[in-house]
Motif scaffolding. Structure first.
Motif, PDB file in Angstrom:
ATOM      1  N   THR A  87       0.832  -1.192   0.000  1.00  0.00           N
ATOM      2  CA  THR A  87       0.000   0.000   0.000  1.00  0.00           C
ATOM      3  C   THR A  87       0.872   1.249   0.000  1.00  0.00           C
ATOM      4  O   THR A  87       1.999   1.240   0.490  1.00  0.00           O
ATOM      5  N   ALA A  88       0.348   2.316  -0.558  1.00  0.00           N
ATOM      6  CA  ALA A  88       1.097   3.567  -0.628  1.00  0.00           C
ATOM      7  C   ALA A  88       1.274   4.133   0.776  1.00  0.00           C
ATOM      8  O   ALA A  88       0.350   4.140   1.586  1.00  0.00           O
ATOM      9  N   ARG A  89       2.465   4.605   1.054  1.00  0.00           N
ATOM     10  CA  ARG A  89       2.749   5.166   2.371  1.00  0.00           C
ATOM     11  C   ARG A  89       2.181   6.570   2.470  1.00  0.00           C
ATOM     12  O   ARG A  89       2.304   7.370   1.555  1.00  0.00           O
ATOM     13  N   ARG A  90       1.556   6.859   3.604  1.00  0.00           N
ATOM     14  CA  ARG A  90       0.971   8.174   3.796  1.00  0.00           C
ATOM     15  C   ARG A  90       2.068   9.216   3.930  1.00  0.00           C
ATOM     16  O   ARG A  90       3.120   8.944   4.500  1.00  0.00           O
ATOM     17  N   PRO A  91       1.812  10.440   3.451  1.00  0.00           N
ATOM     18  CA  PRO A  91       2.796  11.512   3.677  1.00  0.00           C
ATOM     19  C   PRO A  91       2.798  11.925   5.138  1.00  0.00           C
ATOM     20  O   PRO A  91       1.801  11.768   5.857  1.00  0.00           O
TER      21      PRO A  91
ATOM     22  N   LEU B  29       0.419  14.574  17.989  1.00  0.00           N
ATOM     23  CA  LEU B  29      -0.420  15.159  16.950  1.00  0.00           C
ATOM     24  C   LEU B  29       0.367  15.374  15.660  1.00  0.00           C
ATOM     25  O   LEU B  29      -0.192  15.287  14.559  1.00  0.00           O
ATOM     26  N   VAL B  30       1.661  15.641  15.772  1.00  0.00           N
ATOM     27  CA  VAL B  30       2.486  15.898  14.597  1.00  0.00           C
ATOM     28  C   VAL B  30       2.545  14.678  13.674  1.00  0.00           C
ATOM     29  O   VAL B  30       2.701  14.804  12.461  1.00  0.00           O
ATOM     30  N   LEU B  31       2.400  13.490  14.238  1.00  0.00           N
ATOM     31  CA  LEU B  31       2.495  12.249  13.468  1.00  0.00           C
ATOM     32  C   LEU B  31       1.133  11.708  13.045  1.00  0.00           C
ATOM     33  O   LEU B  31       1.039  10.595  12.518  1.00  0.00           O
ATOM     34  N   LEU B  32       0.086  12.509  13.260  1.00  0.00           N
ATOM     35  CA  LEU B  32      -1.269  12.001  13.051  1.00  0.00           C
ATOM     36  C   LEU B  32      -1.512  11.567  11.607  1.00  0.00           C
ATOM     37  O   LEU B  32      -2.122  10.520  11.368  1.00  0.00           O
ATOM     38  N   PHE B  33      -1.055  12.331  10.624  1.00  0.00           N
ATOM     39  CA  PHE B  33      -1.365  12.012   9.231  1.00  0.00           C
ATOM     40  C   PHE B  33      -0.573  10.813   8.716  1.00  0.00           C
ATOM     41  O   PHE B  33      -1.040  10.105   7.840  1.00  0.00           O
ATOM     42  N   ARG B  34       0.608  10.573   9.258  1.00  0.00           N
ATOM     43  CA  ARG B  34       1.380   9.413   8.837  1.00  0.00           C
ATOM     44  C   ARG B  34       0.929   8.147   9.585  1.00  0.00           C
ATOM     45  O   ARG B  34       0.826   7.069   8.996  1.00  0.00           O
TER      46      ARG B  34
ATOM     47  N   VAL C 113      -1.587   6.923  16.679  1.00  0.00           N
ATOM     48  CA  VAL C 113      -1.807   8.142  17.471  1.00  0.00           C
ATOM     49  C   VAL C 113      -3.142   8.061  18.205  1.00  0.00           C
ATOM     50  O   VAL C 113      -3.228   8.403  19.404  1.00  0.00           O
ATOM     51  N   ALA C 114      -4.203   7.609  17.499  1.00  0.00           N
ATOM     52  CA  ALA C 114      -5.500   7.459  18.163  1.00  0.00           C
ATOM     53  C   ALA C 114      -5.409   6.438  19.292  1.00  0.00           C
ATOM     54  O   ALA C 114      -5.964   6.654  20.391  1.00  0.00           O
ATOM     55  N   GLY C 115      -4.698   5.333  19.061  1.00  0.00           N
ATOM     56  CA  GLY C 115      -4.529   4.333  20.122  1.00  0.00           C
ATOM     57  C   GLY C 115      -3.753   4.875  21.300  1.00  0.00           C
ATOM     58  O   GLY C 115      -4.074   4.568  22.468  1.00  0.00           O
ATOM     59  N   PHE C 116      -2.720   5.700  21.030  1.00  0.00           N
ATOM     60  CA  PHE C 116      -1.948   6.278  22.127  1.00  0.00           C
ATOM     61  C   PHE C 116      -2.792   7.226  22.965  1.00  0.00           C
ATOM     62  O   PHE C 116      -2.715   7.243  24.197  1.00  0.00           O
ATOM     63  N   VAL C 117      -3.624   8.047  22.317  1.00  0.00           N
ATOM     64  CA  VAL C 117      -4.495   8.967  23.050  1.00  0.00           C
ATOM     65  C   VAL C 117      -5.496   8.180  23.894  1.00  0.00           C
ATOM     66  O   VAL C 117      -5.767   8.531  25.056  1.00  0.00           O
ATOM     67  N   ILE C 118      -6.066   7.106  23.320  1.00  0.00           N
ATOM     68  CA  ILE C 118      -6.998   6.278  24.093  1.00  0.00           C
ATOM     69  C   ILE C 118      -6.282   5.620  25.271  1.00  0.00           C
ATOM     70  O   ILE C 118      -6.791   5.592  26.408  1.00  0.00           O
ATOM     71  N   ALA C 119      -5.066   5.102  25.026  1.00  0.00           N
ATOM     72  CA  ALA C 119      -4.306   4.481  26.119  1.00  0.00           C
ATOM     73  C   ALA C 119      -3.990   5.504  27.208  1.00  0.00           C
ATOM     74  O   ALA C 119      -4.070   5.196  28.416  1.00  0.00           O
ATOM     75  N   GLY C 120      -3.627   6.736  26.814  1.00  0.00           N
ATOM     76  CA  GLY C 120      -3.377   7.777  27.812  1.00  0.00           C
ATOM     77  C   GLY C 120      -4.623   8.093  28.615  1.00  0.00           C
ATOM     78  O   GLY C 120      -4.555   8.308  29.836  1.00  0.00           O
TER      79      GLY C 120
ATOM     80  N   VAL D  55      -8.497  18.209  19.253  1.00  0.00           N
ATOM     81  CA  VAL D  55      -7.767  18.428  18.008  1.00  0.00           C
ATOM     82  C   VAL D  55      -7.535  17.106  17.289  1.00  0.00           C
ATOM     83  O   VAL D  55      -7.674  17.010  16.056  1.00  0.00           O
ATOM     84  N   VAL D  56      -7.165  16.075  18.030  1.00  0.00           N
ATOM     85  CA  VAL D  56      -6.939  14.761  17.422  1.00  0.00           C
ATOM     86  C   VAL D  56      -8.205  14.264  16.750  1.00  0.00           C
ATOM     87  O   VAL D  56      -8.188  13.799  15.596  1.00  0.00           O
ATOM     88  N   LEU D  57      -9.335  14.365  17.443  1.00  0.00           N
ATOM     89  CA  LEU D  57     -10.590  13.886  16.872  1.00  0.00           C
ATOM     90  C   LEU D  57     -10.994  14.711  15.644  1.00  0.00           C
ATOM     91  O   LEU D  57     -11.539  14.165  14.680  1.00  0.00           O
ATOM     92  N   SER D  58     -10.731  16.000  15.667  1.00  0.00           N
ATOM     93  CA  SER D  58     -11.115  16.836  14.527  1.00  0.00           C
ATOM     94  C   SER D  58     -10.296  16.514  13.290  1.00  0.00           C
ATOM     95  O   SER D  58     -10.760  16.735  12.159  1.00  0.00           O
ATOM     96  N   GLN D  59      -9.059  16.010  13.451  1.00  0.00           N
ATOM     97  CA  GLN D  59      -8.206  15.708  12.300  1.00  0.00           C
ATOM     98  C   GLN D  59      -8.314  14.257  11.834  1.00  0.00           C
ATOM     99  O   GLN D  59      -7.957  13.951  10.702  1.00  0.00           O
ATOM    100  N   LEU D  60      -8.779  13.364  12.717  1.00  0.00           N
ATOM    101  CA  LEU D  60      -8.879  11.955  12.331  1.00  0.00           C
ATOM    102  C   LEU D  60      -9.852  11.747  11.174  1.00  0.00           C
ATOM    103  O   LEU D  60      -9.688  10.827  10.369  1.00  0.00           O
ATOM    104  N   ALA D  61     -10.893  12.618  11.091  1.00  0.00           N
ATOM    105  CA  ALA D  61     -11.877  12.455  10.017  1.00  0.00           C
ATOM    106  C   ALA D  61     -11.251  12.651   8.640  1.00  0.00           C
ATOM    107  O   ALA D  61     -11.809  12.207   7.632  1.00  0.00           O
ATOM    108  N   ARG D  62     -10.091  13.283   8.559  1.00  0.00           N
ATOM    109  CA  ARG D  62      -9.438  13.520   7.273  1.00  0.00           C
ATOM    110  C   ARG D  62      -8.662  12.298   6.783  1.00  0.00           C
ATOM    111  O   ARG D  62      -8.346  12.222   5.591  1.00  0.00           O
ATOM    112  N   VAL D  63      -8.336  11.378   7.701  1.00  0.00           N
ATOM    113  CA  VAL D  63      -7.467  10.258   7.318  1.00  0.00           C
ATOM    114  C   VAL D  63      -8.064   8.887   7.603  1.00  0.00           C
ATOM    115  O   VAL D  63      -7.557   7.888   7.098  1.00  0.00           O
ATOM    116  N   LEU D  64      -9.115   8.828   8.418  1.00  0.00           N
ATOM    117  CA  LEU D  64      -9.724   7.536   8.739  1.00  0.00           C
ATOM    118  C   LEU D  64     -11.165   7.508   8.268  1.00  0.00           C
ATOM    119  O   LEU D  64     -11.784   8.550   8.043  1.00  0.00           O
ATOM    120  N   ASP D  65     -11.713   6.306   8.137  1.00  0.00           N
ATOM    121  CA  ASP D  65     -13.102   6.183   7.724  1.00  0.00           C
ATOM    122  C   ASP D  65     -14.030   6.584   8.858  1.00  0.00           C
ATOM    123  O   ASP D  65     -13.643   6.673  10.029  1.00  0.00           O
TER     124      ASP D  65
END
Length: 411
Positions: free
Chosen positions: A3-7, A59-64, A69-76, A108-118
């Motif tokens: 699969t293509a690697r995300r930027p 958050l800086v690594l969210l798009f890659r 990142v979502a799992g880390f926030v949930i674990a925290g 902020v994490v939740l607002s940006q996840l919609a751009r990269v996840l279903d």
């Protein structure tokens, strides 16, 4: 299949805002640490601050890496909730300034996840974080509303705006596709009309001209009168030339459709020197300047140049009595530059002669030049004269040109 690697970041502006948000929330958490209580557990007084700052900069690594990142926030968030319930003071101060037990960067994490996840994954992540932040088992007006506003609302808003963006993009793509299809349909209609016109010209006009040439040839053979035979031969020759030119035009209209092959003989139209001699013979001082090799251009282009010179010299005879003309032909690697310039007339034109034309000669020339991919120019010249010129390509893809020059398609 890989699969293509995300930027790492979709754009520089996204990278800027991600770093800005991470620094802003890290500063906010540092302010909470400085103004509020510190953690008192075995992990030290800065344990909660370290967890928050690490979550902020994830958050800086969210798009890659959106899922890690979502799992880390949930674990925290789970660790903060467990600390608050089972070991007060370990990761969350006993009396925190912020009453949520989720990282402050969560909205902020939740607002940006919609751009990269279903959508389903985003709703699952938002639901888990809402459950941890709201604590429905111990509802409280001091935590539940703020928790919902910090988790559920950002997720729903981001999903709405992302769906709206995708809808607008889909409508835009559909409009562009419809425009392209409309353009293709128009091109197809024009091509079909050109083919229809080519067919009618070939079937009707060519048939009549062929009959004329045959009758003229028969008359030249059977007539005993020398003048009649000469006139018949002239008619036959001119008719044959008209047939050749008509087949050439049919080939251009058909854009390479098969037409009858022939060999361009010296007597056929194509040599502007004949036109210059004809112009001189009727009293118009005409000069011819030729630069380059005429073999550089295909017969179609040569014939177009011939027609331009012919029409321009005819206009000089009609509308500029007493004027002189200069015909310039410059052959080069990219094609042919044609120019016919005349001086000012020395007297008024003959009304009968000037009114004998249709008035569309220059317009027809422009269309003919543009049909072969050239550029046409006509207008007054300095000193009161007039100039007609064109820049023509070296090759036009017609069956006639291909048959004459087998390597033309590779030019």
């Amino acid at each position: 299949m890989t699969t293509a690697r995300r930027p790492l970041w979709p754009s520089r502006s996204d990278a800027f805002w991600l770093f800005f948000a991470a620094l802003a929330f890290a500063g906010l958490n540092s302010l909470f640490y400085a103004l509020g209580d510190v953690t008192t557990g075995g992990l030290g007084p800065a344990a909660g601050l370290v967890l928050q700052v690490v979550a902020d900069f994830s958050l800086v690594l969210l798009f890659r890496f959106p899922l890690p990142v979502a799992g880390f926030v949930i674990a925290g968030a789970v660790a903060m909730l467990a600390s608050d319930l089972l070991a007060p003071g370990l990761l969350v101060p006993v009396h925190p300034l912020a009453l949520m037990t989720v990282p402050t960067i969560t909205p902020v994490v939740l607002s940006q996840l919609a751009r990269v996840l279903d959508r389903r994954t985003v709703l699952w992540v938002a639901g888990i974080l809402t459950l941890i932040a709201a604590r429905p088992w111990v509802p409280s007006w001091s935590t539940t509303p703020f928790a919902v506003l910090s988790t559920t609302l950002p997720a729903l808003l981001s999903l709405y705006f992302e769906a709206r963006r995708q809808l607008l993009q889909s409508l835009r793509d559909r409009a562009e596709r419809a425009e392209r299809e409309q353009h293709l349909l128009a091109e197809r209609a024009r091509a079909e009309e050109r083919r229809r016109l080519a067919g009618e010209m070939h079937d009707v006009v060519t048939h009549r001209l062929s009959l004329m040439v045959l009758h003229a040839g028969a008359l030249g053979v059977t007539s005993a009168d020398t003048a009649v035979r000469t006139a018949a031969e002239d008619i036959r020759r001119e008719g044959a030339q008209a047939l050749d030119e008509l087949r050439d035009l049919v080939g251009v209209l058909r854009n390479g459709a098969e037409v009858g092959a022939r060999t361009l003989s010296p007597e056929q139209p194509g040599d502007p020197a004949r036109l210059v001699e004809e112009s001189r013979s009727v009293g118009v001082a005409t000069e011819l300047a030729v630069d380059g090799d005429p073999a550089r251009v295909s017969p179609t282009v040569a014939r177009t140049a011939y027609r331009l010179v012919q029409e321009a010299l005819t206009n000089v005879r009609k509308h500029a009595p007493g004027a002189s003309a200069t015909v310039s032909l410059r052959y080069h690697q990219d094609g042919l530059d044609v120019s016919v310039a005349s001086t000012a007339a020395s007297g008024p034109p003959d009304p009968a002669l000037a009114g004998s034309g249709s008035g569309t000669g220059l317009a027809a020339l422009r269309q003919r030049v543009e049909l072969v991919g050239g550029r046409f120019d006509a207008g007054p010249a300095p000193g009161g004269g007039f100039r007609v010129g064109a820049i023509l390509p070296a090759y036009v893809p017609t069956a006639e040109g291909t048959q004459r020059d087998p390597g033309a398609r590779g030019r």
